[in-house]
Design an enzyme around this catalytic site. Structure first.
Site, PDB file in Angstrom:
ATOM      1  N   ASP A 156      41.261  39.446  37.541  1.00 18.69           N
ATOM      2  CA  ASP A 156      41.657  40.727  36.949  1.00 18.69           C
ATOM      3  C   ASP A 156      41.290  41.828  37.933  1.00 18.69           C
ATOM      4  OD1 ASP A 156      42.251  42.850  34.960  1.00 18.69           O
ATOM      5  OD2 ASP A 156      42.265  41.165  33.574  1.00 18.69           O
ATOM      6  N   GLU A 202      50.680  44.141  30.973  1.00 14.17           N
ATOM      7  CA  GLU A 202      50.245  45.489  31.341  1.00 14.17           C
ATOM      8  C   GLU A 202      50.462  45.814  32.825  1.00 14.17           C
ATOM      9  OE1 GLU A 202      46.784  46.039  27.974  1.00 14.17           O
ATOM     10  OE2 GLU A 202      46.178  45.123  29.842  1.00 14.17           O
ATOM     11  N   HIS A 212      46.997  43.942  36.946  1.00  9.84           N
ATOM     12  CA  HIS A 212      45.607  43.450  36.850  1.00  9.84           C
ATOM     13  C   HIS A 212      45.180  42.681  38.103  1.00  9.84           C
ATOM     14  CE1 HIS A 212      44.671  44.826  32.840  1.00  9.84           C
ATOM     15  NE2 HIS A 212      45.788  44.312  32.362  1.00  9.84           N
TER      16      HIS A 212
END
Ligand code: ACM
Length: 524
Positions: A176, A309, A247
């Site tokens: 991440d 995302e 990420h």
């Protein structure tokens, strides 16, 4: 003696006799396919009782384990019969035997979960017959070891606790913005540089507060092999996730050419950021090589590529991203993300694996082989199933174990929406809006343990248990679920967790040392 089993089995009939009392002379036998359950039972019951449980034969063993695919049982199912003659576990397959062995252990007093005998426990298995099988084939938990690294010993222990609850998937979130957690031989900077950050955001406050303390850690390839083998012996598949194309700050820190804007630090804040991967041939080549090492390490059919995302700001301003959109005839940046995921789908499919991604992979068109993990509610799952894709349900409202467990002001770093043990238990896995045909695409469900605010293994226990126990029954057991019926059984089950030493959240709320005074969370 009333028996308290979690997850609740399909059928339980009490028997007549005295049952079976375990002694130092009790032997255990196993037919081919049941050896791992034999080894597990000997080790666990051996530690708790101090008895040797010598391997026996069909004739002299009082506990007998066998695999029989023709016994009228369902996949992963088992039958357990205890009578005065002994205990017999028949599994449809090796996993079924293992679940039967787990149930057998639950029939004993909670001291069966200790690592040494206390000296005065009567080890009696009550006479009964149980027939059991799971409702869903994907019964998972995702553990984020990227935000806060959880050391290997905790991952091994987490696996034992999943197995105790008859769960069968550990999804490891390995990368991440705030850290890269798996050794990749070809790209050593990923862990040399990408596994460490200078500090971490503490809670959510304005202005942001940081702890000023470096954080990091990673799993070596040998650690991974050990974790995978430990899980496999407990019939748990470890599904790896490398999160792309968002990420990815930790990877871009290690190899700046992966990004759009040159060198950036490993993230120290929590949230969604503009720094994403570029979409050049070199970036794709890099990740194909990374995934090749990942699939060498993880035998799981399913390989998770994240996909959540991913902001599109940098691609809008990137000459190479815009060139890719034009060359490939794509409509926009959403289709560009789909294109990127499709390249990985083709790569994984050619190697006999299947791609899983968060539900954002639906935007801009779903890759042909993709399985969707529905997290932003149920809609992604419904849309994917409607399009004929398999889905795993993990909607935030019922599956996010980083979310707050009560409205108590002392609840440590409360984030998200309220998610009590009861809410986990009573929620339904298959969306009401699905047709039967769509519902057939629901492989199962998982809980997700994001660790932005879970900085230690002690806090991990607090957030995961006992909600994971409620989840386990939801995905294993068929039939209605009534929390009033479940709660007394849960209270009994907590004695098992106590015997193991799990620091679960007490049902009545946090104790003083669980609180995090002064650290603010955020709410939905
Ligand atoms: C997610 O929670 N970003 C999948």
């Amino acid at each position: 003696m009333p028996v308290t089993l979690i997850p609740r089995p399909q059928e339980l009939t009490e028997g007549d006799g005295e049952g079976l009392t375990l002694t130092p002379r009790t032997r255990i036998s196993a037919t081919p396919g049941a050896e791992d359950s034999l080894a597990w039972l000997r080790r666990e019951l051996g530690a708790a009782t101090g008895f040797p449980f010598a391997p026996g034969t069909e004739n002299d063993a009082r506990i007998r384990l066998s695999v029989d695919p023709h016994a009228g049982l369902h996949p992963e199912g088992y039958r357990l019969i205890v009578d005065d003659a002994g205990a017999l576990v028949v599994g449809h397959d090796p996993a079924g035997v293992f679940y039967g062995a787990q149930t057998l252990r639950q029939l004993l007093p909670a001291d069966a979960y200790r690592q040494a005998p206390l000296g005065d426990t009567a080890w009696v298995l009550p006479a009964l017959t149980i027939t059991d099988a799971p409702r869903f084939r994907w019964r998972g938990a995702m553990l984020d070891i990227a935000r806060h690294f959880q050391p290997k010993r905790e991952i091994l222990r987490f696996i034992d606790l999943l197995a105790l609850h008859k769960l069968n998937v550990l999804h490891l979130h390995l990368s991440d913005d705030q850290g890269w957690r798996v050794e990749i031989r070809r790209y050593p900077e990923l862990t040399r540089k990408g596994a460490w950050r200078t500090e971490s955001q503490v809670g959510f406050s304005s202005p942001l507060v940081f702890d000023g303390r470096p954080h990091g850690g990673f799993l070596t390839q040998d650690d991974i092999r050990e974790i995978v083998a430990h899980a496999s012996a407990r019939h748990i598949t470890v599904v790896p996730e490398i999160d792309v194309p968002g990420h990815s700050q930790a990877a871009i820190h290690a190899y700046p050419e992966l990004g759009e804007v040159g060198k950036i630090p490993v993230g120290t804040r929590w949230g969604i950021f503009d720094e994403v991967l570029g979409v050049t041939d070199n970036v794709l080549e890099f990740y194909k090589n990374v995934f090749d090492e990942i699939i060498e390490l993880f035998p799981s059919t399913y390989v998770h590529v994240g996909g959540d995302e991913c902001t599109k700001t940098q691609w809008k301003n990137s000459a190479s991203a815009q060139k890719r959109i034009e060359e490939e005839g794509l409509a926009d940046e959403n289709e560009l993300q789909s294109w990127f995921i499709r390249q990985l789908d083709a790569h994984l499919t050619a190697r006999g694996r299947r791609l899983v991604g968060w539900d954002e992979i639906l935007e801009g068109g779903l890759a042909s082989g993709a399985t969707v993990m529905s997290w932003r509610g149920e809609e992604g799952g419904i849309a994917a199933a409607r399009a004929g894709h398999d889905v795993i349900m993990a909607p935030t409202a019922t599956s996010y174990l980083d979310y707050k467990q009560s409205e108590d002001p002392d609840e440590p770093i409360p984030v998200g929406t309220l998610l009590r043990t009861k809410d986990v238990y009573t929620s339904e896995t298959v969306p009401e809006k699905m047709t039967e045909k769509e519902a057939a695409h629901v492989l199962g469900a998982q809980v997700n343990v994001w660790t932005e605010h879970i900085d230690t293994p002690r806090r991990l226990d607090y957030m995961v248990f006992p909600r994971l126990t409620a989840f386990a029954e939801k995905v294993w057991s068929s039939g209605p679920r009534d929390y009033a019926e479940f709660e007394p059984r849960l209270r009994e089950h907590l004695h098992r967790l106590d015997a193991i030493g799990v620091e679960y959240r007490p049902l009545d709320g946090p104790l003083p040392w669980h609180t995090r005074p002064g650290v603010q969370g955020w709410s939905r």
